[in-house]
Design a protein around this motif. Structure first.
Motif, PDB file in Angstrom:
ATOM      1  N   TYR A  84      39.700  30.696  36.204  1.00  0.00           N
ATOM      2  CA  TYR A  84      40.833  31.556  36.511  1.00  0.00           C
ATOM      3  C   TYR A  84      41.777  31.518  35.312  1.00  0.00           C
ATOM      4  O   TYR A  84      42.004  30.471  34.723  1.00  0.00           O
ATOM      5  N   SER A 124      45.678  36.217  36.327  1.00  0.00           N
ATOM      6  CA  SER A 124      45.085  36.333  37.653  1.00  0.00           C
ATOM      7  C   SER A 124      43.592  36.633  37.607  1.00  0.00           C
ATOM      8  O   SER A 124      42.946  36.731  38.645  1.00  0.00           O
ATOM      9  N   MET A 125      43.025  36.775  36.422  1.00  0.00           N
ATOM     10  CA  MET A 125      41.605  37.121  36.297  1.00  0.00           C
ATOM     11  C   MET A 125      40.743  35.865  36.269  1.00  0.00           C
ATOM     12  O   MET A 125      41.094  34.854  35.652  1.00  0.00           O
ATOM     13  N   GLU A 146      33.702  39.356  37.966  1.00  0.00           N
ATOM     14  CA  GLU A 146      35.139  39.294  37.721  1.00  0.00           C
ATOM     15  C   GLU A 146      35.930  39.759  38.942  1.00  0.00           C
ATOM     16  O   GLU A 146      35.363  40.213  39.929  1.00  0.00           O
ATOM     17  N   ARG A 147      37.243  39.633  38.848  1.00  0.00           N
ATOM     18  CA  ARG A 147      38.122  39.874  39.979  1.00  0.00           C
ATOM     19  C   ARG A 147      37.997  41.273  40.569  1.00  0.00           C
ATOM     20  O   ARG A 147      38.008  41.459  41.786  1.00  0.00           O
ATOM     21  N   PHE A 186      35.979  43.670  44.927  1.00  0.00           N
ATOM     22  CA  PHE A 186      36.716  42.561  44.336  1.00  0.00           C
ATOM     23  C   PHE A 186      35.800  41.335  44.283  1.00  0.00           C
ATOM     24  O   PHE A 186      34.923  41.152  45.114  1.00  0.00           O
ATOM     25  N   ASN A 187      36.047  40.488  43.291  1.00  0.00           N
ATOM     26  CA  ASN A 187      35.392  39.179  43.182  1.00  0.00           C
ATOM     27  C   ASN A 187      33.869  39.273  43.157  1.00  0.00           C
ATOM     28  O   ASN A 187      33.176  38.701  44.001  1.00  0.00           O
ATOM     29  N   ARG A 244      34.891  35.796  49.866  1.00  0.00           N
ATOM     30  CA  ARG A 244      34.508  35.331  48.531  1.00  0.00           C
ATOM     31  C   ARG A 244      33.106  34.719  48.496  1.00  0.00           C
ATOM     32  O   ARG A 244      32.925  33.542  48.167  1.00  0.00           O
TER      33      ARG A 244
END
Length: 348
Positions: A84, A124-125, A146-147, A186-187, A244
């Protein structure tokens, strides 16, 4: 009733022996050999040990995402860890002698075009690295989740023992589906495996809301291409680990079929046993892995990978976690086979 070895005093219990055997006192079993592990049985994991970097815990700050690979081609396994904070990726090169657990003493950021490999411009990445020969040219490449759900491709322009990348973020290549960027939402957490045993590398990818995508390679081994993306199913519903999802595909229970391990936001690792075949995996139900007799729990954001970390011939489990550390869960090696011709006493 059980057999006991008269020399070593080891005992093997058998619950279905015929009562007619009870009168025997000594017998020789030249055919007897214990299997390495009962097919379908899960490995026994010991309690975790934090991977060390020098005299301290290995620590990448937050959101450690480990990948095991021989990065520098010296025959020893190294550790590549996403983190992160700009999505930087660190390499920890093994300073040990091989044949045992790796030894680390320092790290460096992976570079591309002379600057740090990254997946974003802000703290935040995060990044989810995988090391794979993407284009089948005999050299390891770097793939990054990635995010924001994209999967980046950095092709190696050096050698397999000394990878070199030239692209500058955000101009990395990207995984595409039917000509458009694949977007997990996301993620994105990728993993590569020949899912359907057609000789081509396919992609599975975890995402923010606990599901896992499957992208079958409709191109070639040298030029992967994907025409569709769908969620892997658990019975009649989308496979779901909460949030996640971080998948790994391996034959975890040694039954000859690929299974699915999956980390999640809540620090556990799910095991999905393949109820189908090796070339057509199917899942129906799950269980949480245990270690040291308790449910495996790293706190938050478990990101697993499987490797024979201590070089004892048995695959182990490494799990990254939210505080930036990597936990090593040693799989207890199976007992050695019994030599043929040993004498065994039958007792009640």
């Amino acid at each position: 009733m059980a057999f006991r070895n008269s020399a070593s005093r080891r005992a093997l219990s058998f619950s279905t022996l015929s009562p007619r055997l009870a009168g025997l006192v000594l017998l020789t079993l030249p055919w007897l050999c214990l299997a390495d592990r009962v097919s379908g049985a899960l490995p026994e994991l010991e309690s975790f040990v934090v991977v060390q970097d020098g005299a301290s815990n290995l620590d990448v700050g937050e959101e450690a995402a480990p990948e095991v690979a021989d990065w520098d081609g010296d025959g020893r396994i190294d550790l590549i860890v996403g983190q992160y904070g700009y999505g930087y990726v660190r390499s920890f090169l093994n300073q040990g002698t091989g044949g045992a657990a790796p030894v680390f003493d320092g790290w460096s950021y992976l570079l591309s075009g002379g600057v740090n490999v990254r997946t974003g411009y802000d703290l935040s990445m995060g990044s989810g690295p995988r090391v794979v020969d993407w284009n089948s040219d005999g050299m390891k490449d770097l793939i990054l989740g990635e995010r924001y759900g994209i999967i980046h491709i950095l092709l190696n322009e050096g050698t397999d023992a000394a990878p070199v990348f030239s692209q500058i973020y955000p101009d990395y290549d990207r995984v595409e589906v039917s000509g458009s960027d694949f977007d997990a939402g996301f993620n994105s957490m990728p993993f590569f495996v020949d899912w359907n045993n057609d000789g081509k590398r396919d992609l599975v990818c975890g995402e923010m809301y606990g599901h896992v995508y499957l992208l079958l390679n409709t191109g070639t081994a040298a030029a992967p291409a994907f025409s569709s993306a769908s969620f892997i199913q658990d019975g009649s519903v989308n496979l779901d680990v909460g949030d996640r999802a971080a998948p790994v595909v391996c034959d975890w229970n040694d039954d000859g079929k690929k299974d699915l391990l999956c980390g999640n936001q809540y620090g556990n690792v799910y095991f999905f046993d393949n109820k189908g075949t090796d070339d057509a995996p199917a899942f129906s139900g799950w269980e949480l892995l245990t270690a040291g007799g308790a449910t495996l729990d790293v706190g938050f954001d478990s990101r697993p990978t499987v490797a024979d970390w201590d070089q004892d011939g048995t695959p182990d489990l490494l799990v990254g976690e939210s505080d930036g550390r990597v936990f090593f869960y040693r799989a207890v090696p199976p007992p050695p086979p019994l030599s043929t011709g040993e004498s065994w006493i039958l007792y009640e």
